[in-house]
Motif scaffolding. Sequence first.
Motif, short mmCIF file in Angstrom:
data_model
loop_
_atom_site.label_atom_id
_atom_site.label_comp_id
_atom_site.label_asym_id
_atom_site.label_seq_id
_atom_site.Cartn_x
_atom_site.Cartn_y
_atom_site.Cartn_z
N ALA A 47 -1.50 24.54 20.85
CA ALA A 47 -0.59 24.78 19.74
C ALA A 47 -0.98 24.01 18.48
N ALA A 48 -1.83 23.02 18.62
CA ALA A 48 -2.19 22.18 17.47
C ALA A 48 -2.93 22.95 16.36
N PRO A 49 -4.02 23.67 16.65
CA PRO A 49 -4.71 24.36 15.55
C PRO A 49 -3.84 25.35 14.79
N PRO A 50 -3.03 26.19 15.45
CA PRO A 50 -2.17 27.09 14.67
C PRO A 50 -1.15 26.32 13.81
N THR A 51 -0.69 25.18 14.29
CA THR A 51 0.25 24.38 13.52
C THR A 51 -0.41 23.83 12.27
N VAL A 52 -1.63 23.32 12.42
CA VAL A 52 -2.37 22.82 11.26
C VAL A 52 -2.63 23.96 10.28
N TRP A 53 -3.03 25.12 10.80
CA TRP A 53 -3.27 26.27 9.93
C TRP A 53 -1.99 26.64 9.17
N MET A 54 -0.85 26.65 9.86
CA MET A 54 0.43 27.00 9.22
C MET A 54 0.76 26.02 8.10
N LEU A 55 0.56 24.73 8.35
CA LEU A 55 0.84 23.72 7.32
C LEU A 55 -0.07 23.90 6.11
N ARG A 56 -1.34 24.17 6.36
CA ARG A 56 -2.29 24.39 5.26
C ARG A 56 -1.93 25.65 4.48
N LYS A 57 -1.52 26.69 5.19
CA LYS A 57 -1.13 27.94 4.53
C LYS A 57 0.11 27.72 3.67
N ALA A 58 1.09 26.98 4.19
CA ALA A 58 2.29 26.68 3.42
C ALA A 58 1.93 25.91 2.15
N ALA A 59 1.01 24.96 2.26
CA ALA A 59 0.56 24.20 1.09
C ALA A 59 -0.10 25.12 0.07
N SER A 60 -0.88 26.06 0.55
CA SER A 60 -1.55 27.01 -0.35
C SER A 60 -0.54 27.89 -1.07
N ILE A 61 0.43 28.41 -0.33
CA ILE A 61 1.44 29.28 -0.92
C ILE A 61 2.26 28.54 -1.97
N ARG A 62 2.60 27.29 -1.69
CA ARG A 62 3.42 26.49 -2.61
C ARG A 62 2.60 25.76 -3.66
N ALA A 63 1.28 25.89 -3.60
CA ALA A 63 0.36 25.24 -4.54
C ALA A 63 0.56 23.72 -4.58
N VAL A 64 0.62 23.14 -3.38
CA VAL A 64 0.73 21.68 -3.27
C VAL A 64 -0.49 21.16 -2.51
N GLU A 65 -0.66 19.86 -2.54
CA GLU A 65 -1.82 19.20 -1.95
C GLU A 65 -1.80 19.37 -0.43
#
Length: 128
Positions: A47-65
């Motif tokens: 479950a770890a890699p999809p969770t990291v991917w989701m967090l990175r995707k959320a950062a991309s969508i919100r244009a945050v670091e």
Amino acid sequence: MKSGFPLGFGIGVVVAAIFAVVISLIPESVFTSAAGYAALLVVAAAAAPPTVWMLRKAASIRAVEPISTVVAGMTGALTFDGLALSYWPALYGQTGEALTAVATMLLFAFASLGVAAHFMGALKVTTP
């Protein structure tokens, strides 16, 4: 770029709460048998890699670091689980040896998130 810490922390808390409910549905015998517990550790690591991917995707969508978002996601989940295990252990639906297994499984899951984030390059600072 704006910090993603608040976003990541919130996501981490929500994901941890969802996992707590899911954990409460797992029979105690799964946590107390060696094979069942090993299977849960595999699931936690997977479950770890999809969770990291989701967090990175959320950062991309919100244009945050993205690094602060990933670190905060792990921090939010760890904070939620630490407080819940201390003050509301019944949330996980387990007692005794099974609750201890839940706590150690969650520690393994957090370590897996850190390892996945490292190997996925989610903690690497890139210069423009």
